[in-house]
Design an enzyme around this catalytic site. Structure first.
Site, PDB file in Angstrom:
ATOM      1  N   ASN A  52     -28.713  -4.373 -18.477  1.00 40.26           N
ATOM      2  CA  ASN A  52     -27.907  -5.172 -17.551  1.00 40.26           C
ATOM      3  C   ASN A  52     -27.221  -4.194 -16.613  1.00 40.26           C
ATOM      4  O   ASN A  52     -26.270  -3.525 -16.995  1.00 40.26           O
ATOM      5  CB  ASN A  52     -26.879  -6.001 -18.337  1.00 40.26           C
ATOM      6  CG  ASN A  52     -25.914  -6.746 -17.421  1.00 40.26           C
ATOM      7  OD1 ASN A  52     -26.113  -6.782 -16.197  1.00 40.26           O
ATOM      8  ND2 ASN A  52     -24.878  -7.340 -17.994  1.00 40.26           N
ATOM      9  N   TRP A  53     -27.747  -4.118 -15.398  1.00 40.74           N
ATOM     10  CA  TRP A  53     -27.193  -3.149 -14.443  1.00 40.74           C
ATOM     11  C   TRP A  53     -25.803  -3.538 -13.954  1.00 40.74           C
ATOM     12  O   TRP A  53     -25.107  -2.730 -13.344  1.00 40.74           O
ATOM     13  CB  TRP A  53     -28.123  -3.021 -13.218  1.00 40.74           C
ATOM     14  CG  TRP A  53     -29.424  -2.329 -13.467  1.00 40.74           C
ATOM     15  CD1 TRP A  53     -29.904  -1.836 -14.654  1.00 40.74           C
ATOM     16  CD2 TRP A  53     -30.432  -2.039 -12.485  1.00 40.74           C
ATOM     17  NE1 TRP A  53     -31.140  -1.271 -14.472  1.00 40.74           N
ATOM     18  CE2 TRP A  53     -31.495  -1.376 -13.151  1.00 40.74           C
ATOM     19  CE3 TRP A  53     -30.548  -2.290 -11.111  1.00 40.74           C
ATOM     20  CZ2 TRP A  53     -32.649  -0.967 -12.482  1.00 40.74           C
ATOM     21  CZ3 TRP A  53     -31.700  -1.876 -10.440  1.00 40.74           C
ATOM     22  CH2 TRP A  53     -32.732  -1.213 -11.132  1.00 40.74           C
ATOM     23  N   LYS A  54     -25.425  -4.803 -14.156  1.00 40.50           N
ATOM     24  CA  LYS A  54     -24.170  -5.329 -13.602  1.00 40.50           C
ATOM     25  C   LYS A  54     -24.162  -5.080 -12.081  1.00 40.50           C
ATOM     26  O   LYS A  54     -25.237  -5.066 -11.474  1.00 40.50           O
ATOM     27  CB  LYS A  54     -22.959  -4.738 -14.330  1.00 40.50           C
ATOM     28  CG  LYS A  54     -23.099  -4.903 -15.847  1.00 40.50           C
ATOM     29  CD  LYS A  54     -21.844  -4.680 -16.621  1.00 40.50           C
ATOM     30  CE  LYS A  54     -22.118  -4.896 -18.106  1.00 40.50           C
ATOM     31  NZ  LYS A  54     -20.917  -4.798 -18.934  1.00 40.50           N
ATOM     32  N   HIS A  82     -22.400 -14.389 -19.518  1.00 36.10           N
ATOM     33  CA  HIS A  82     -21.857 -13.062 -19.814  1.00 36.10           C
ATOM     34  C   HIS A  82     -20.326 -13.157 -19.828  1.00 36.10           C
ATOM     35  O   HIS A  82     -19.735 -13.901 -19.034  1.00 36.10           O
ATOM     36  CB  HIS A  82     -22.327 -12.044 -18.771  1.00 36.10           C
ATOM     37  CG  HIS A  82     -22.048 -10.638 -19.187  1.00 36.10           C
ATOM     38  ND1 HIS A  82     -20.807 -10.082 -19.096  1.00 36.10           N
ATOM     39  CD2 HIS A  82     -22.844  -9.696 -19.753  1.00 36.10           C
ATOM     40  CE1 HIS A  82     -20.847  -8.847 -19.582  1.00 36.10           C
ATOM     41  NE2 HIS A  82     -22.071  -8.586 -19.988  1.00 36.10           N
ATOM     42  N   GLU A 129     -18.149 -11.335 -18.655  1.00 38.61           N
ATOM     43  CA  GLU A 129     -17.517 -11.032 -17.368  1.00 38.61           C
ATOM     44  C   GLU A 129     -17.515 -12.262 -16.463  1.00 38.61           C
ATOM     45  O   GLU A 129     -16.589 -12.451 -15.667  1.00 38.61           O
ATOM     46  CB  GLU A 129     -18.226  -9.828 -16.715  1.00 38.61           C
ATOM     47  CG  GLU A 129     -17.876  -8.532 -17.449  1.00 38.61           C
ATOM     48  CD  GLU A 129     -18.946  -7.458 -17.428  1.00 38.61           C
ATOM     49  OE1 GLU A 129     -19.900  -7.548 -16.635  1.00 38.61           O
ATOM     50  OE2 GLU A 129     -18.825  -6.516 -18.241  1.00 38.61           O
ATOM     51  N   GLU A 155     -22.267 -10.255 -27.846  1.00 42.30           N
ATOM     52  CA  GLU A 155     -21.548  -9.170 -27.181  1.00 42.30           C
ATOM     53  C   GLU A 155     -20.058  -9.318 -27.450  1.00 42.30           C
ATOM     54  O   GLU A 155     -19.369 -10.076 -26.736  1.00 42.30           O
ATOM     55  CB  GLU A 155     -21.796  -9.220 -25.665  1.00 42.30           C
ATOM     56  CG  GLU A 155     -23.239  -9.023 -25.270  1.00 42.30           C
ATOM     57  CD  GLU A 155     -23.378  -8.422 -23.879  1.00 42.30           C
ATOM     58  OE1 GLU A 155     -24.132  -7.447 -23.745  1.00 42.30           O
ATOM     59  OE2 GLU A 155     -22.716  -8.896 -22.936  1.00 42.30           O
ATOM     60  N   GLY A 168     -18.284  -1.869 -22.540  1.00 39.31           N
ATOM     61  CA  GLY A 168     -17.812  -0.838 -21.612  1.00 39.31           C
ATOM     62  C   GLY A 168     -16.654  -0.015 -22.146  1.00 39.31           C
ATOM     63  O   GLY A 168     -16.022   0.726 -21.398  1.00 39.31           O
ATOM     64  N   SER A 182     -21.467  -1.329 -25.660  1.00 38.52           N
ATOM     65  CA  SER A 182     -21.494   0.122 -25.867  1.00 38.52           C
ATOM     66  C   SER A 182     -22.677   0.583 -26.710  1.00 38.52           C
ATOM     67  O   SER A 182     -22.558   1.535 -27.496  1.00 38.52           O
ATOM     68  CB  SER A 182     -20.164   0.611 -26.470  1.00 38.52           C
ATOM     69  OG  SER A 182     -19.095   0.333 -25.589  1.00 38.52           O
ATOM     70  N   GLY A 196     -25.615  -2.161 -21.153  1.00 38.98           N
ATOM     71  CA  GLY A 196     -24.961  -2.025 -19.855  1.00 38.98           C
ATOM     72  C   GLY A 196     -25.051  -0.608 -19.330  1.00 38.98           C
ATOM     73  O   GLY A 196     -26.099  -0.163 -18.841  1.00 38.98           O
ATOM     74  N   GLY A 197     -23.975   0.129 -19.475  1.00 37.60           N
ATOM     75  CA  GLY A 197     -23.864   1.475 -18.907  1.00 37.60           C
ATOM     76  C   GLY A 197     -25.051   2.384 -19.195  1.00 37.60           C
ATOM     77  O   GLY A 197     -25.553   3.074 -18.292  1.00 37.60           O
TER      78      GLY A 197
HETATM   79  P1  13P Z   1     -21.971  -1.711 -22.042  1.00 35.56           P
HETATM   80  O1  13P Z   1     -23.270  -1.352 -22.716  1.00 35.56           O
HETATM   81  O2  13P Z   1     -21.694  -0.941 -20.811  1.00 35.56           O
HETATM   82  O3  13P Z   1     -20.839  -1.738 -23.027  1.00 35.56           O
HETATM   83  O4  13P Z   1     -22.153  -3.241 -21.539  1.00 35.56           O
HETATM   84  C1  13P Z   1     -22.647  -4.173 -22.414  1.00 35.56           C
HETATM   85  C2  13P Z   1     -22.915  -5.424 -21.659  1.00 35.56           C
HETATM   86  O5  13P Z   1     -22.006  -6.090 -21.207  1.00 35.56           O
HETATM   87  C3  13P Z   1     -24.319  -5.790 -21.444  1.00 35.56           C
HETATM   88  O6  13P Z   1     -24.432  -7.066 -20.929  1.00 35.56           O
END
Ligand code: 13P
Length: 254
Positions: A12-14, A97, A99, A168, A174, A212, A233-234
């Protein structure tokens, strides 16, 4: 219960990327997944769908979106429909998600409708559920994830085995604080049980862990019987890390 399906690793590049950095990342990824024995996808910002569709052409890399409208078409400024995503070869769409729940006020009911819109157009929704730190500390984890999942089952019961679920925990996103494999497995097992009550095919459903996930912790998380992959994510933006997570996933069957 361990089943023989392949693990799924979805990045997930966000809201990250640029034409230039995407080009390098996706080219390396396409080369890196050539012979892997698991499923790999990247969920990219909408303006980059066309670019990534072209770059991944002919490879086993799948394309995903980060959201989808619950509406089919019409006066919904800023929204992107499932039909539009389909035109760009999108296979997955993240819905719910944390967010989007947190910053855009998305409710359980809306998330369920988004999952329905995706399914109706041949897109697999990756339905995110997860508790906040306050909810975990109050002992409400089970209640929260079950409530979020129940809304999606209620609206999509007939085809619930077609979805992907991502657990999640909000406090792990994050933050560098990962759920322990045991903590994650406990929630995945209860989600599987809840899905089993709705479908005879709950073992087919990929239940991903997100929060994470890294090259260092992926193998131990993915070794859990009900962790069928990761929503990353990251680490999905760092090619070496992402490829290591993919390698860890391929070493095991979901
Ligand atoms: P991180 O891997 O950066 O913690 O993000 C997880 C996430 O929200 C994937 O959708």
């Amino acid at each position: 219960m361990t089943s023989p399906k392949k693990k799924l690793i979805a990045g997930n590049w966000k809201m990250n990327g640029s034409l230039e950095s995407n080009d390098a990342l996706v080219r390396s990824l396409v080369a890196g997944v050539k012979d892997v024995d698991c499923e790999v996808a990247v969920c990219v910002p909408s303006p980059y769908l066309a670019q990534v569709q072209m770059l991944k052409s002919g490879s086993k890399l799948e394309l995903g979106a980060q959201d989808v409208s619950c509406h089919a078409s019409g006066a919904y400024t800023g929204e992107v429909s499932a039909d539009m995503l389909r035109e760009f070869g999108v296979r997955y769409a993240i819905v719910g998600h944390s967010e989007r729940r947190q910053y855009h006020g998305e409710t359980d009911a809306l998330v369920a409708e988004k999952a329905k819109a995706a399914l109706a157009h041949g897109i697999t929704p990756i339905v995110c559920v997860g508790e906040t730190l306050a909810e975990r500390e109050a002992g409400q984890t089970e209640e929260v994830v079950k409530r979020q999942m129940a809304a999606v089952i209620h609206v999509n019961g007939h085809c619930i085995s077609e979805i992907v679920v991502a657990y999640e925990p909000v406090w792990a996103i994050g933050t560098g604080k990962t759920a322990t494999p045991e903590q994650a497995q406990a929630v995945h097992a209860l989600l599987r049980k809840q899905l089993s009550a709705a479908t005879g095919h709950a073992e087919r459903v990929h239940i991903l862990y997100g929060g994470s996930m890294s090259a260092a912790n992926a193998a131990s998380l993915l070794a859990q019987p009900d962790i069928d992959g990761g929503l990353v994510g990251g680490a999905s933006l760092k090619i070496a890390d992402f490829l290591q997570i993919i390698t860890a996933a391929c070493a095991q069957r979901a």
